[in-house]
Design a protein around this motif. Structure first.
Motif, short mmCIF file in Angstrom:
data_model
loop_
_atom_site.label_atom_id
_atom_site.label_comp_id
_atom_site.label_asym_id
_atom_site.label_seq_id
_atom_site.Cartn_x
_atom_site.Cartn_y
_atom_site.Cartn_z
N ILE A 96 0.84 -1.21 0.00
CA ILE A 96 0.00 0.00 0.00
C ILE A 96 0.87 1.25 0.00
CG2 ILE A 96 -1.60 1.34 1.42
CD1 ILE A 96 -2.92 -1.29 2.19
N ASN A 97 1.94 1.26 0.81
CA ASN A 97 2.80 2.44 0.89
C ASN A 97 3.57 2.67 -0.40
OD1 ASN A 97 2.13 3.27 3.43
ND2 ASN A 97 3.76 2.12 4.43
N SER A 98 4.06 1.61 -1.01
CA SER A 98 4.90 1.78 -2.19
C SER A 98 4.10 1.89 -3.48
CB SER A 98 5.89 0.63 -2.31
OG SER A 98 5.21 -0.58 -2.60
N GLY A 99 2.88 1.35 -3.48
CA GLY A 99 2.09 1.34 -4.70
C GLY A 99 2.52 0.26 -5.66
N HIS A 100 3.49 -0.54 -5.26
CA HIS A 100 4.00 -1.64 -6.09
C HIS A 100 3.44 -2.95 -5.53
CE1 HIS A 100 6.77 -3.97 -8.50
NE2 HIS A 100 7.18 -4.59 -7.42
N TRP A 101 2.51 -3.57 -6.25
CA TRP A 101 1.84 -4.76 -5.75
C TRP A 101 2.61 -6.01 -6.13
CZ3 TRP A 101 -1.86 -4.61 -2.26
CH2 TRP A 101 -2.49 -3.39 -2.06
N ARG A 102 2.80 -6.87 -5.14
CA ARG A 102 3.50 -8.15 -5.33
C ARG A 102 2.60 -9.28 -4.86
NH1 ARG A 102 9.05 -6.88 -2.25
NH2 ARG A 102 7.64 -6.68 -0.49
N MET A 103 3.05 -10.50 -5.04
CA MET A 103 2.29 -11.67 -4.61
C MET A 103 2.55 -12.04 -3.15
SD MET A 103 0.32 -12.69 -6.96
CE MET A 103 -0.11 -14.26 -6.29
N ASP A 104 3.56 -11.45 -2.53
CA ASP A 104 3.96 -11.84 -1.18
C ASP A 104 2.83 -11.80 -0.16
OD1 ASP A 104 6.44 -12.10 -2.29
OD2 ASP A 104 7.24 -10.26 -1.43
N PRO A 105 2.10 -10.68 -0.02
CA PRO A 105 1.07 -10.67 1.03
C PRO A 105 -0.04 -11.67 0.78
CG PRO A 105 0.96 -8.66 -0.26
CD PRO A 105 2.18 -9.39 -0.70
N PHE A 106 -0.31 -11.97 -0.47
CA PHE A 106 -1.37 -12.91 -0.78
C PHE A 106 -0.94 -14.35 -0.50
CE2 PHE A 106 -1.95 -9.20 -3.57
CZ PHE A 106 -3.13 -8.73 -3.00
N VAL A 107 0.33 -14.65 -0.78
CA VAL A 107 0.85 -15.99 -0.47
C VAL A 107 0.89 -16.19 1.04
CG1 VAL A 107 2.90 -17.46 -0.61
CG2 VAL A 107 2.14 -16.18 -2.61
N TYR A 108 1.36 -15.18 1.77
CA TYR A 108 1.40 -15.29 3.23
C TYR A 108 -0.01 -15.34 3.81
CZ TYR A 108 6.31 -14.04 2.71
OH TYR A 108 7.62 -14.02 2.35
N GLY A 109 -0.94 -14.63 3.21
CA GLY A 109 -2.34 -14.71 3.65
C GLY A 109 -2.94 -16.08 3.40
N ALA A 110 -2.60 -16.69 2.26
CA ALA A 110 -3.07 -18.05 1.99
C ALA A 110 -2.49 -19.04 3.00
CB ALA A 110 -2.69 -18.47 0.57
N MET A 111 -1.23 -18.85 3.36
CA MET A 111 -0.64 -19.73 4.37
C MET A 111 -1.25 -19.48 5.74
SD MET A 111 1.18 -21.91 3.05
CE MET A 111 1.60 -22.62 4.61
N LEU A 112 -1.64 -18.24 6.01
CA LEU A 112 -2.34 -17.94 7.26
C LEU A 112 -3.68 -18.68 7.32
CD1 LEU A 112 -2.71 -16.15 9.84
CD2 LEU A 112 -3.73 -14.47 8.33
N ILE A 113 -4.43 -18.66 6.24
CA ILE A 113 -5.71 -19.37 6.20
C ILE A 113 -5.50 -20.87 6.30
CG2 ILE A 113 -7.68 -19.87 4.70
CD1 ILE A 113 -7.45 -16.95 3.74
N PHE A 114 -4.48 -21.39 5.63
CA PHE A 114 -4.18 -22.82 5.70
C PHE A 114 -3.79 -23.24 7.11
CE2 PHE A 114 -1.19 -26.42 5.03
CZ PHE A 114 -2.11 -27.33 4.55
N SER A 115 -3.01 -22.41 7.80
CA SER A 115 -2.62 -22.71 9.18
C SER A 115 -3.83 -22.67 10.11
CB SER A 115 -1.56 -21.72 9.67
OG SER A 115 -0.42 -21.76 8.88
N LEU A 116 -4.71 -21.69 9.91
CA LEU A 116 -5.93 -21.62 10.72
C LEU A 116 -6.83 -22.83 10.49
CD1 LEU A 116 -6.81 -17.83 10.50
CD2 LEU A 116 -6.16 -19.10 12.55
N SER A 117 -6.93 -23.27 9.23
CA SER A 117 -7.75 -24.45 8.97
C SER A 117 -7.13 -25.71 9.56
CB SER A 117 -7.98 -24.62 7.46
OG SER A 117 -6.79 -25.00 6.83
#
Length: 147
Positions: A96-117
């Motif tokens: 959000i700060n840089s305006g440069h979107w990468r896949m990192d937060p989405f991959v880590y978010g998917a792993m967060l959901i997988f860990s919660l499940s």
């Protein structure tokens, strides 16, 4: 041992990904671009990289040997949830700060959901303790004997 490895496939997968993330952070392949406040800027430093590697190794060892003290599994999974949550939050804030979107937060978010499940799918009867399990088994035997 191989039986435990295949039975705990979500646990060793989480441990392996934690070790991969730790090695990426240790070797500076994956860094935040914009300086965030120091409270959340610690996720891409050397010490958290070592922590990710250690927690991933402990999680993988627990998946292979399937320790009797079952609450350590939940403890390791809760640490994984915290680490993946902080990683996804910090990298999302960086995007959000840089305006440069990468896949990192989405991959880590998917792993967060997988860990919660994985936490949700843990067997609840194993968390009751040995004495409670014996009581449940005795009740089941008594009910089976009555019929």
């Amino acid at each position: 041992m191989i039986r435990h490895f295949f039975r705990n496939n979500d646990l060793w997968l989480i441990g392996a990904i934690e070790m991969i993330v730790g090695s990426f952070i240790l070797f500076r392949f994956n860094q935040l671009e914009i300086t965030l406040p120091p409270e959340i800027d610690w996720v891409d430093d050397l010490v958290p990289g070592i922590i990710y590697l250690l927690i991933g190794a402990f999680t993988t060892v627990n998946a292979i040997w399937d320790f009797w003290w079952y609450k350590i599994r939940l403890l390791l999974l809760l640490v994984a949830v915290f680490l993946f949550g902080m990683l996804s939050f910090c990298y999302f804030a960086d995007c959000i700060n840089s305006g440069h979107w990468r896949m990192d937060p989405f991959v880590y978010g998917a792993m967060l959901i997988f860990s919660l499940s994985s936490i949700y799918n843990e067997a609840r009867y194993k968390l009751m303790g040995e004495r409670k399990i014996e009581e449940v088994v005795k009740r089941a035997e008594r009910i089976a004997g009555d019929s």
